[in-house]
Design an enzyme around this catalytic site. Structure first.
Site, PDB file in Angstrom:
ATOM      1  N   ARG A  30       0.792  -1.221   0.000  1.00 35.75           N
ATOM      2  CA  ARG A  30       0.000   0.000   0.000  1.00 35.75           C
ATOM      3  C   ARG A  30       0.830   1.280   0.000  1.00 35.75           C
ATOM      4  NH1 ARG A  30      -3.660   2.086   4.102  1.00 35.75           N
ATOM      5  NH2 ARG A  30      -5.478   2.897   3.002  1.00 35.75           N
ATOM      6  N   CYS A  54      10.748  31.265  27.730  1.00 36.19           N
ATOM      7  CA  CYS A  54      10.452  29.845  27.998  1.00 36.19           C
ATOM      8  C   CYS A  54      10.183  29.635  29.483  1.00 36.19           C
ATOM      9  CB  CYS A  54      11.631  28.983  27.546  1.00 36.19           C
ATOM     10  SG  CYS A  54      11.536  27.289  28.130  1.00 36.19           S
ATOM     11  N   CYS A  57      13.105  27.267  31.150  1.00 38.97           N
ATOM     12  CA  CYS A  57      14.517  27.646  31.243  1.00 38.97           C
ATOM     13  C   CYS A  57      14.867  28.088  32.671  1.00 38.97           C
ATOM     14  CB  CYS A  57      14.814  28.797  30.274  1.00 38.97           C
ATOM     15  SG  CYS A  57      15.249  28.252  28.605  1.00 38.97           S
ATOM     16  N   HIS A 117      18.120  25.223  26.439  1.00 35.92           N
ATOM     17  CA  HIS A 117      16.827  25.256  25.753  1.00 35.92           C
ATOM     18  C   HIS A 117      16.894  24.631  24.357  1.00 35.92           C
ATOM     19  CE1 HIS A 117      12.856  27.036  24.874  1.00 35.92           C
ATOM     20  NE2 HIS A 117      13.335  27.252  23.656  1.00 35.92           N
ATOM     21  N   ASN A 157       6.482  13.967  25.277  1.00 37.05           N
ATOM     22  CA  ASN A 157       5.861  14.328  23.998  1.00 37.05           C
ATOM     23  C   ASN A 157       6.845  15.255  23.320  1.00 37.05           C
ATOM     24  OD1 ASN A 157       3.375  13.086  24.730  1.00 37.05           O
ATOM     25  ND2 ASN A 157       2.878  14.898  25.931  1.00 37.05           N
ATOM     26  N   SER A 165       4.268  21.218  24.403  1.00 45.52           N
ATOM     27  CA  SER A 165       3.854  22.609  24.535  1.00 45.52           C
ATOM     28  C   SER A 165       5.045  23.545  24.427  1.00 45.52           C
ATOM     29  CB  SER A 165       3.171  22.795  25.894  1.00 45.52           C
ATOM     30  OG  SER A 165       4.028  22.349  26.927  1.00 45.52           O
ATOM     31  N   HIS A 168      11.754  23.313  24.803  1.00 48.54           N
ATOM     32  CA  HIS A 168      12.771  22.983  25.811  1.00 48.54           C
ATOM     33  C   HIS A 168      12.744  21.464  26.067  1.00 48.54           C
ATOM     34  CE1 HIS A 168      15.294  24.608  29.176  1.00 48.54           C
ATOM     35  NE2 HIS A 168      15.234  23.318  29.461  1.00 48.54           N
ATOM     36  N   HIS A 170      12.179  18.289  27.633  1.00 49.34           N
ATOM     37  CA  HIS A 170      11.524  17.949  28.895  1.00 49.34           C
ATOM     38  C   HIS A 170      10.596  16.761  28.723  1.00 49.34           C
ATOM     39  CE1 HIS A 170       8.354  20.236  26.865  1.00 49.34           C
ATOM     40  NE2 HIS A 170       7.486  19.663  27.675  1.00 49.34           N
ATOM     41  N   GLN A 172       7.626  14.178  31.274  1.00 47.50           N
ATOM     42  CA  GLN A 172       6.700  14.225  32.408  1.00 47.50           C
ATOM     43  C   GLN A 172       6.730  12.906  33.169  1.00 47.50           C
ATOM     44  OE1 GLN A 172       2.834  16.053  31.907  1.00 47.50           O
ATOM     45  NE2 GLN A 172       3.284  16.500  29.768  1.00 47.50           N
ATOM     46  N   PHE A 316      -2.215   8.916  10.284  1.00 47.36           N
ATOM     47  CA  PHE A 316      -3.400   9.203  11.099  1.00 47.36           C
ATOM     48  C   PHE A 316      -3.963   7.896  11.625  1.00 47.36           C
ATOM     49  CE2 PHE A 316      -3.143  13.039   8.560  1.00 47.36           C
ATOM     50  CZ  PHE A 316      -3.415  14.012   9.509  1.00 47.36           C
TER      51      PHE A 316
END
Ligand code: H2U
Ligand code: ZN
Length: 344
Positions: A30, A54, A57, A117, A157, A165, A168, A170, A172, A316
């Site tokens: 495909r 930021c 930072c 950063h 992410n 978001s 920098h 990072h 979680q 997707f």
């Protein structure tokens, strides 16, 4: 007509993910289809070592008003907008067997990988990546001691495409009182394998893949990164220790250095693939901290990058994926070969 051999590089087939129990549909033919759909914007990496605007930072004020210290290595703080709270209500609500709810407790933290950063995981020095791994391990130990912390999810992410978001570097750390879905599933599957075979699922799997070689991206004596046989995302990878370890704190200094080296090499290959800071969600999975033993649990990291064929065309997860099950076009073996070709 008798059964003929399945050609995994040409025939439509499905593959089993032994960690989730899910099947993934593979359609190798495909890849030739045209694309006239959405193109992602190419975000340029930041050129600033310190960005005054930021909120991550050193020395800058965060959105919640707190000023970050002038940190020099990694920096962990409690998320100013947490999804979970330590003081949750433990009550259960059974309005009806079809209307069930449970109170949930937890903690959410943010981990800055570096005061710089402008660096990404692949550009950070090995010592810096090792500090990130050490911080993951110390957070796992200290958070795991809390009686209301039974699972710890470490994730990142990266890139606006995956919901980050801020540029920098990072990640979680979220904790849960109740084991989250993915952890329940992987716990059950790994425990079952141990019961049925007397050995660890991912110890067996990594040995098998190292022997075959076709899905390996990079490896050293203690760690390996590979495109799993059952990969769903186009360039999905699994990173795991070659010797058994259930959690980060079970890795010794040598194991942590080896993890850092494989993470760096993998990140550099990803960034080289489409000549960009490659977006992904990555996460570290380790045994729950509920004191239940979990002998079958093998520490590992998943990388789920969304990009499919260029820096602007993503996969997707819609339609068939939402209504039936995961599907991919080109094969995991082809993806591994592409990543192996990249400079690092
Ligand atoms: P993401 O880039 O993966 O969204 O992670 C950033 C996290 O940082 C996000 O969960 C938190 C957000 O709530 N944050 C703070 O805690 N303080 C801030 O000043 C801004 C962002
Ligand atoms: Zn910053």
């Amino acid at each position: 007509m008798g059964p003929t051999e399945l050609n995994l590089q040409a025939d439509v087939h499905r593959r089993l993910n032994p960690l989730s129990g899910e099947w993934v549909l593979v359609s190798p033919q495909r890849t030739a289809r045209p694309w006239q759909g959405q193109l992602e914007e190419h975000v340029q990496p930041s050129a600033l070592a310190h960005d005054p605007s930021c909120y991550l930072c050193p020395g800058n004020r965060r959105a919640g008003g707190v000023v970050n210290p002038d940190y020099l290595s990694t920096f962990v703080f409690d998320n100013d907008f947490p999804a979970l709270r330590a003081q949750g209500t433990p009550a259960e609500v059974h309005v009806h067997s079809l209307l069930q709810a449970q109170g949930e407790r937890g903690l959410c933290r943010v981990l800055c990988y570096s005061p710089r950063h402008d660096l990404t995981l692949g550009q950070m020095p090995l010592t810096g990546i090792r500090e990130v791994i050490d911080t993951w391990a110390t957070q796992t130990v200290s958070l795991g001691r809390e009686p209301f912390v039974n699972a710890i999810t470490i994730f990142e992410n990266r890139g606006a495409m995956m919901g980050a978001s801020n540029a920098h570097p990072h990640g979680q750390i979220w904790t849960n009182q109740h084991l989250p879905n993915e952890v329940i599933c992987e716990s059950d599957r790994q425990a079952r394998h141990l019961r049925e075979h007397g050995s660890c699922l991912l110890c067996d799997y990594s040995a098998l893949e190292l022997d075959r070689g076709e899905r390996i991206v990079c490896a050293n004596e203690d760690f390996v990164a590979l495109v799993p046989f059952w990969a769903v995302w186009p360039f999905e990878t699994l990173v795991l220790p070659r010797r058994h370890a259930g959690a980060l704190d079970q890795l010794d200094a040598r194991g942590r250095d080896a993890f850092a080296q494989v993470l760096k090499e993998l990140a550099r290959r990803y960034d080289a693939l489409f000549d960009m800071v490659f977006p992904y969600t990555m996460g570290v999975h380790q045994q729950p901290t509920d004191g239940q033993g979990h002998a079958g649990w093998h520490l590992h990291a998943h990388f789920y990058p969304p990009l499919l064929r260029s820096s602007t065309v993503r996969k997707f997860m819609v339609g068939y994926e939402m209504l039936a099950g995961p599907q991919r076009d080109f094969t995991p073996e082809a993806a591994a070969a592409r990543l192996r070709e990249q400079p690092c």
